[in-house]
Design a protein around this motif. Structure first.
Motif, PDB file in Angstrom:
ATOM      1  N   ARG A  43      36.935  51.311  50.914  1.00  0.00           N
ATOM      2  CA  ARG A  43      37.147  52.243  50.153  1.00  0.00           C
ATOM      3  C   ARG A  43      35.376  51.492  48.619  1.00  0.00           C
ATOM      4  O   ARG A  43      35.315  52.434  47.961  1.00  0.00           O
ATOM      5  N   LYS A  44      35.743  50.202  47.959  1.00  0.00           N
ATOM      6  CA  LYS A  44      34.784  49.202  47.432  1.00  0.00           C
ATOM      7  C   LYS A  44      33.058  49.682  48.562  1.00  0.00           C
ATOM      8  O   LYS A  44      32.314  50.144  47.842  1.00  0.00           O
ATOM      9  N   ARG A  47      31.708  53.598  47.780  1.00  0.00           N
ATOM     10  CA  ARG A  47      31.748  53.673  46.042  1.00  0.00           C
ATOM     11  C   ARG A  47      30.066  53.651  45.725  1.00  0.00           C
ATOM     12  O   ARG A  47      29.310  52.991  44.830  1.00  0.00           O
ATOM     13  N   THR A 301      27.595  50.248  41.105  1.00  0.00           N
ATOM     14  CA  THR A 301      27.744  51.997  41.716  1.00  0.00           C
ATOM     15  C   THR A 301      26.106  52.118  42.169  1.00  0.00           C
ATOM     16  O   THR A 301      25.757  52.984  43.223  1.00  0.00           O
ATOM     17  N   ALA A 352      39.518  48.167  42.524  1.00  0.00           N
ATOM     18  CA  ALA A 352      40.597  48.126  41.574  1.00  0.00           C
ATOM     19  C   ALA A 352      40.545  50.036  41.955  1.00  0.00           C
ATOM     20  O   ALA A 352      39.646  50.376  42.451  1.00  0.00           O
ATOM     21  N   LYS A 353      41.538  50.382  41.732  1.00  0.00           N
ATOM     22  CA  LYS A 353      41.865  52.034  42.203  1.00  0.00           C
ATOM     23  C   LYS A 353      41.043  53.137  40.997  1.00  0.00           C
ATOM     24  O   LYS A 353      40.481  54.157  42.140  1.00  0.00           O
ATOM     25  N   GLU A 354      41.257  52.460  40.140  1.00  0.00           N
ATOM     26  CA  GLU A 354      40.226  53.128  39.152  1.00  0.00           C
ATOM     27  C   GLU A 354      38.634  52.617  38.742  1.00  0.00           C
ATOM     28  O   GLU A 354      38.938  50.887  38.622  1.00  0.00           O
ATOM     29  N   LEU A 355      37.598  53.260  39.223  1.00  0.00           N
ATOM     30  CA  LEU A 355      36.127  52.949  38.386  1.00  0.00           C
ATOM     31  C   LEU A 355      36.446  52.324  37.445  1.00  0.00           C
ATOM     32  O   LEU A 355      36.548  53.164  36.516  1.00  0.00           O
ATOM     33  N   LYS A 357      34.773  51.894  33.321  1.00  0.00           N
ATOM     34  CA  LYS A 357      33.751  53.000  32.882  1.00  0.00           C
ATOM     35  C   LYS A 357      32.398  52.213  32.659  1.00  0.00           C
ATOM     36  O   LYS A 357      31.857  51.173  33.223  1.00  0.00           O
TER      37      LYS A 357
END
Length: 708
Positions: A43-44, A47, A301, A352-355, A357
């Motif tokens: 998942r990382k 992204r 990112t 993390a589950k959510e990126l 800001k």
């Protein structure tokens, strides 16, 4: 009667069903934890931005297997560590295969199909191989422990050169703890495995199918005899075995569960990094995609998935730091620190589950995990780090991408900014009129053809320093004489030649680079020639490796290759031999970048010189300090220049007379360094062309015209 099926190893004998079920439950839990960790890693990577490294997968896989099997990247410049790692790697692979073999029979083939093969001669050979593999593993791990504890190698000190003592991420002590935890857990698995094997032999010493074949497990058998000599009986061994069995088993399962979360994952990430490596990394930098809003890397990112993979592949071995010229002279740069900073940042932000800001994803700055501007500008883009990295981490392309963002934001030295503006305005870094580019030709007793107006066999791309720098102009005139003397049909682009853009691109000014490259490509394509020659390795690299991405594919060679051929074919006749004791400096862009190691040395030998190599030579050559645009950036007061460091190395050669270079920037950097490092009068710095010039007898009228 065939009793070969009795010649095998007992696994769960005397264990209650509940204990066996508990072991399998823990095993499945460990696998689940492992799989979740792999999911988080993938998942990382997802992204990150796309990367086009999926071509020729089978070929890439084969090359990766060859590299890992031979350990060719690990034994270079550190044979002891490479061989020790080879023992660990081979031991791990064989033990993994052995464990998988047992699982295949015990949990799949036998219960489902009634197939058994893990007995008799196969088992005995299996046992011998795994014993030797385990022994090699432990020997390799012991050496690595000794190396870390007692050799005190600077490259294994994780204290950061771009931080101050007291900063939260200055000494990175967590990495030292992780290293030792990895080594101790791995070696304990190996040691307890042998002790468990020995305990089993003592416990079952009354069974001929076990005891009579004990020497097929030589390490276990030796330990079993020692245990017996110390008074261990069959009963005490049987009582001790379950506790040791559980300790070894739980430690092994914990090790498996921890793989995606710790250093252990390099077992997989290093292999993937090697498989997806770019053979032209740093030599050919990536273009800025048309749909990308900002140039380069500003946030984590912005990195590609392959960049993120490279970050995880880093084993912290320190070879890049050891090879880095900026680090060697005290600049605030360690290529390893850049990679580790970005890895820490990526692990925090992208796992993390959510990126977070976007403002929290900025990788530039002074906070923990961010990379300092001063660190990025210290890089000479010499590729020493990329070339020596055993797991193919591509430091320089990442650094240049981050520089692109700094350039776009105007965060650079004022002098560098002024130089870039000068190049944009005049097409050269000296700020001279384009019409003056070929002024050096006026002192020649012959005219050089204009390749824009008539066909030539060889088009000479001269470069800025060879065209405008007064000291280098003398070398340029000598090469022109040589070409004319050899009867080569050559010509120039005169005022239509612009800076090739190699260093402009490595500074991070991609827009200006594309402007220069496009203009030069257009001019070259309008000319009629067979090949290009250049005396400038920087121009050689970008025309050879980068211009094709912009539609300009040309045959090009460095002058040393051409001159070697002219001498060997008799077109250049050497009228005398030199008896100088010389050393040769490999230019980064000719040597490391393009593997042009042999031609200059062969020419030197053809001239009759005695060549004595410096300790750092060929792919380990030490950068002069000019690369990556650093020739346009003033060095900080109080730190040694890379060129001065190189002069000290050359000064250690007894009886050295000439320090030979084959790059205009090298000539400039080293002649300055010779004056300031205390070796002036001991030896001289000369371009190889100048030595060739000494061996050629030109017509008298030519000689007098050029030297007038």
């Amino acid at each position: 009667m065939d009793n070969s099926k009795e010649i095998t190893r007992v696994l769960f004998e005397n264990f209650q069903p509940q204990a066996i079920h508990l072991f399998y439950a823990i095993g499945y839990l460990a696998i689940a934890v492992f799989i979740y960790g792999v999911y988080v890693q993938i998942r990382k990577y997802r992204r990150g931005k796309p990367d086009g490294s999926w071509s020729d997968l089978f070929k890439r896989f084969v090359e990766m297997v060859k590299t890992m099997a031979t350990h060719r990247t690990l034994v270079r410049r550190d044979k002891s560590a490479g061989r020790a790692h080879g023992l660990i790697f081979l031991g791990f692979v064989l033990l993994f295969i052995g464990t998988s073999t047992i699982t295949l029979e015990y949990d799949i083939l036998e219960p489902l199909f009634g197939i058994k093969f893990w007995y008799g001669n196969f088992y005995l050979l299996f046992s011998l191989v795994l014993d030797l593999a385990g022994l090699g593993l432990i020997v390799g791990l012991i050496y690595m422990m000794y190396r870390r504890k007692w050799l005190h190698l600077p490259k294994l000190d994780y204290k950061r050169v771009d931080r101050q003592e007291g900063d939260p991420d200055f000494d990175r002590s967590q990495y030292r703890r992780e290293d030792w935890a990895f080594l101790w857990s791995f070696i304990l698995i190996g040691i307890t495995g042998f002790i468990l094997e020995a305990t089993r032999l003592v416990w079952l010493n009354d069974r001929p199918a076990v005891w009579d074949y004990r020497m097929w497990s030589p390490v276990g058998a030796l330990l079993a005899h020692i245990m017996q000599a110390l008074g261990m009986t069959s009963e005490s061994a049987g009582a001790f075995r379950p506790y040791l069995w559980w300790f070894h088993g739980l430690l092994s399962l914990t090790f498996i569960a921890c793989i995606p979360y710790t250093k252990i994952k390099h077992i997989f990430t290093a292999a993937a990094s090697l498989m997806f490596k770019d053979p032209l990394a740093g030599r050919r930098l990536p273009k800025v995609p048309d749909d990308q809003k900002t140039a380069g890397y500003k946030t984590i990112t912005d990195l590609t998935w392959k960049n993120l993979l490279h970050l995880d592949a880093c084993t912290k071995c320190g070879r890049c730091q050891e090879a880095c010229p900026a680090n060697a002279v005290g600049a605030p740069l360690s290529p390893r620190d850049v990679i580790l900073s970005l890895r820490e940042f990526a692990n925090h932000a992208l796992s993390a589950k959510e990126l977070p800001k976007e403002a929290e994803l900025d990788i530039h700055g002074k906070d923990v995990g961010q990379v300092f501007m001063e660190t990025l500008w210290s890089c000479r883009t010499c590729l020493a780090c990329v070339e020596i990295c055993p797991v193919a981490v591509e430091h320089v392309p990442i650094i240049v991408q981050m520089r692109r963002n700094l350039v776009e934001a105007g965060e650079m030295e004022p002098l560098l900014e002024k130089t870039l503006q000068t190049i944009h305005k005049t097409g050269n870094s000296f700020g001279e009129s384009k019409r003056k580019r070929a002024n050096w030709t006026k002192e020649l007793p012959f005219e050089i053809k204009d390749a824009r107006a008539e066909p030539v066999d060889v088009l000479w791309f001269v470069g800025d320093y060879a065209s405008f720098d007064p000291r280098n102009q003398k070398v340029t005139q000598s090469f022109a004489k040589l070409m004319h003397h050899a009867g080569v049909n050559f010509g120039l682009l005169f005022e239509s030649e612009l800076n090739a853009g190699n260093d402009v691109r490595r500074v991070g000014e991609e827009g200006l680079y594309e402007l220069l490259a496009s203009s030069n490509i257009g001019t070259l394509q309008s000319c009629d020639f067979a090949s290009i020659v250049t005396t400038d390795p920087h121009s050689f690299n970008t025309i050879r490796n980068e211009y094709p991405d912009f539609g300009g594919k040309f045959e090009i060679e460095h002058y040393t290759t051409l001159v070697k051929r002219l001498i060997e074919t008799g077109q250049v006749k050497l009228k005398k031999k030199l008896d100088y004791r010389v050393t040769f400096h490999d230019p980064c862009h000719l040597g490391r970048y393009n593997k042009g190691f042999d031609a200059p040395r062969e020419v030197i030998k053809l001239l009759g010189c005695e060549l004595v190599e410096m300790g750092r030579n060929r792919d380990n050559s030490f950068c002069c300090g000019a690369g990556g645009g650093r020739i346009w950036i003033p060095d900080p007061v109080g730190i040694e220049k890379p060129s001065a460091n190189r002069m000290k190395e050359a000064g250690q050669i007894e009886g050295l007379q000439v320090f030979v270079v084959s790059c205009p920037k090298d000539l400039t950097m080293f002649e300055d360094a010779l004056k300031t490092s205390g070796f002036e009068g001991q030896f001289v710095v000369r371009e190889l062309i100048e030595l060739i010039d000494e061996c050629i007898e030109y017509e008298v009228w030519e000689d007098s015209a050029v030297t007038a």
